[in-house]
Design a protein around this motif. Structure first.
Motif, mmCIF file in Angstrom:
data_model
loop_
_atom_site.group_PDB
_atom_site.id
_atom_site.type_symbol
_atom_site.label_atom_id
_atom_site.label_comp_id
_atom_site.label_asym_id
_atom_site.label_seq_id
_atom_site.Cartn_x
_atom_site.Cartn_y
_atom_site.Cartn_z
ATOM 1 N N THR A 102 0.827 -1.211 0.000
ATOM 2 C CA THR A 102 0.000 0.000 0.000
ATOM 3 C C THR A 102 0.859 1.258 0.000
ATOM 4 N N ARG A 103 2.001 1.214 0.668
ATOM 5 C CA ARG A 103 2.899 2.371 0.689
ATOM 6 C C ARG A 103 3.498 2.601 -0.700
ATOM 7 N N GLU A 104 3.955 1.526 -1.355
ATOM 8 C CA GLU A 104 4.564 1.657 -2.679
ATOM 9 C C GLU A 104 3.553 2.086 -3.732
ATOM 10 N N ALA A 105 2.304 1.618 -3.615
ATOM 11 C CA ALA A 105 1.275 1.946 -4.602
ATOM 12 C C ALA A 105 0.639 3.311 -4.343
ATOM 13 N N GLY A 106 0.877 3.911 -3.177
ATOM 14 C CA GLY A 106 0.305 5.220 -2.867
ATOM 15 C C GLY A 106 -1.154 5.156 -2.443
ATOM 16 N N TRP A 107 -1.559 4.045 -1.853
ATOM 17 C CA TRP A 107 -2.949 3.859 -1.455
ATOM 18 C C TRP A 107 -3.224 4.281 -0.026
ATOM 19 N N GLU A 108 -2.228 4.742 0.716
ATOM 20 C CA GLU A 108 -2.418 5.026 2.143
ATOM 21 C C GLU A 108 -3.509 6.060 2.396
ATOM 22 N N GLY A 109 -3.510 7.135 1.616
ATOM 23 C CA GLY A 109 -4.504 8.183 1.820
ATOM 24 C C GLY A 109 -5.914 7.702 1.565
ATOM 25 N N ARG A 110 -6.108 6.994 0.461
ATOM 26 C CA ARG A 110 -7.444 6.506 0.112
ATOM 27 C C ARG A 110 -7.939 5.475 1.127
ATOM 28 N N LEU A 111 -7.069 4.576 1.562
ATOM 29 C CA LEU A 111 -7.471 3.586 2.557
ATOM 30 C C LEU A 111 -7.773 4.235 3.904
ATOM 31 N N SER A 112 -7.047 5.289 4.231
ATOM 32 C CA SER A 112 -7.309 6.008 5.470
ATOM 33 C C SER A 112 -8.670 6.707 5.413
ATOM 34 N N GLN A 113 -9.038 7.218 4.245
ATOM 35 C CA GLN A 113 -10.364 7.824 4.082
ATOM 36 C C GLN A 113 -11.463 6.779 4.229
ATOM 37 N N GLU A 114 -11.232 5.580 3.715
ATOM 38 C CA GLU A 114 -12.201 4.502 3.877
ATOM 39 C C GLU A 114 -12.310 4.094 5.348
ATOM 40 N N THR A 149 -10.249 17.482 15.198
ATOM 41 C CA THR A 149 -8.999 17.173 15.899
ATOM 42 C C THR A 149 -8.836 15.669 16.077
ATOM 43 N N ARG A 150 -9.908 15.003 16.414
ATOM 44 C CA ARG A 150 -9.837 13.544 16.593
ATOM 45 C C ARG A 150 -9.539 12.848 15.269
ATOM 46 N N ILE A 151 -10.130 13.316 14.169
ATOM 47 C CA ILE A 151 -9.865 12.720 12.854
ATOM 48 C C ILE A 151 -8.405 12.923 12.470
ATOM 49 N N VAL A 152 -7.897 14.127 12.676
ATOM 50 C CA VAL A 152 -6.518 14.435 12.280
ATOM 51 C C VAL A 152 -5.515 13.642 13.108
ATOM 52 N N THR A 153 -5.790 13.441 14.401
ATOM 53 C CA THR A 153 -4.840 12.692 15.228
ATOM 54 C C THR A 153 -4.906 11.191 14.965
ATOM 55 N N GLU A 154 -6.098 10.647 14.720
ATOM 56 C CA GLU A 154 -6.221 9.205 14.516
ATOM 57 C C GLU A 154 -5.948 8.781 13.078
ATOM 58 N N LEU A 155 -6.309 9.606 12.115
ATOM 59 C CA LEU A 155 -6.135 9.264 10.700
ATOM 60 C C LEU A 155 -5.469 10.415 9.942
ATOM 61 N N PRO A 156 -4.189 10.673 10.210
ATOM 62 C CA PRO A 156 -3.548 11.819 9.551
ATOM 63 C C PRO A 156 -3.376 11.635 8.040
ATOM 64 N N GLU A 157 -3.292 10.375 7.555
ATOM 65 C CA GLU A 157 -3.104 10.144 6.126
ATOM 66 C C GLU A 157 -4.359 10.445 5.313
ATOM 67 N N ALA A 158 -5.514 10.585 5.984
ATOM 68 C CA ALA A 158 -6.767 10.834 5.266
ATOM 69 C C ALA A 158 -6.775 12.203 4.592
ATOM 70 N N GLY A 159 -6.042 13.155 5.133
ATOM 71 C CA GLY A 159 -5.965 14.477 4.526
ATOM 72 C C GLY A 159 -7.196 15.332 4.740
ATOM 73 N N ILE A 160 -7.912 15.115 5.824
ATOM 74 C CA ILE A 160 -9.121 15.900 6.116
ATOM 75 C C ILE A 160 -8.690 17.242 6.690
ATOM 76 N N THR A 161 -9.163 18.337 6.069
ATOM 77 C CA THR A 161 -8.830 19.675 6.540
ATOM 78 C C THR A 161 -10.035 20.425 7.086
#
Length: 164
Positions: free
Chosen positions: A61-73, A123-135
């Motif tokens: 998942t790291r090599e394919a760049g899927w971390e952000g999308r999986l974190s959003q899921e 704040t809870r989303i950013v601390t628990e799932l930082p790869e999701a990219g939620i702003t």
């Protein structure tokens, strides 16, 4: 003294083939197999030990760049843990675009109340799932029909008595 012709070193069949193709006999390039130093194919070297399935999937998942999308899921699946069980009964994430999470609520009262605790949820989303990219988070009320269609809708009062 006669100079060495490159065709002298080649078999007659190769020389004939090159002449038929219209190439000089010196045009043939000999392919040499270069031996590569492949550590992963050598026995008893580092990196040859079997790895666990979790480690293999994590590296994939790291090599394919899927971390952000999986974190959003994961955010959608863990919404009840992040926002709270009671909040999850009345509000659910419906969209995510450019870092903005849109949460639809059962009523406008729930949407308004959740706006007051927006920073705590974010704040809870950013601390628990930082790869999701939620702003940011946007809370909306129940889905009601709208006359505005698409991102280029113009402001105005909407349709009037046009139904005869």
């Amino acid at each position: 003294m006669r100079m060495s012709d490159p065709a002298d070193d080649l078999p007659e069949t190769v020389v004939t083939y090159l002449r038929l193709r219209g190439l000089p006999p010196s045009a043939r390039r000999l392919k040499r197999r270069r031996r590569r130093e492949d550590d992963e194919n050598q026995p008893f070297t580092a990196g040859r030990d079997p790895r666990g399935l979790g480690e293999v999937i994590t590296s994939l998942t790291r090599e394919a760049g899927w971390e952000g999308r999986l974190s959003q899921e994961d955010l959608v699946l863990r919404w009840a843990d992040i926002a709270g069980a009671e909040t999850a009964q009345h509000a659910a994430p419906v969209a995510l675009s450019e870092g903005m999470l849109t949460v639809q609520c059962d009523s406008t009262a729930w949407a308004k109340n959740l706006q007051f605790i927006r920073s705590a949820i974010l704040t809870r989303i950013v601390t628990e799932l930082p790869e999701a990219g939620i702003t940011g988070i946007r809370f909306i009320g129940p889905d009601v029909p709208s006359w505005k269609w698409g991102p280029r809708a113009i402001p105005g009062r909407g349709p009037r008595d046009t139904y005869g």
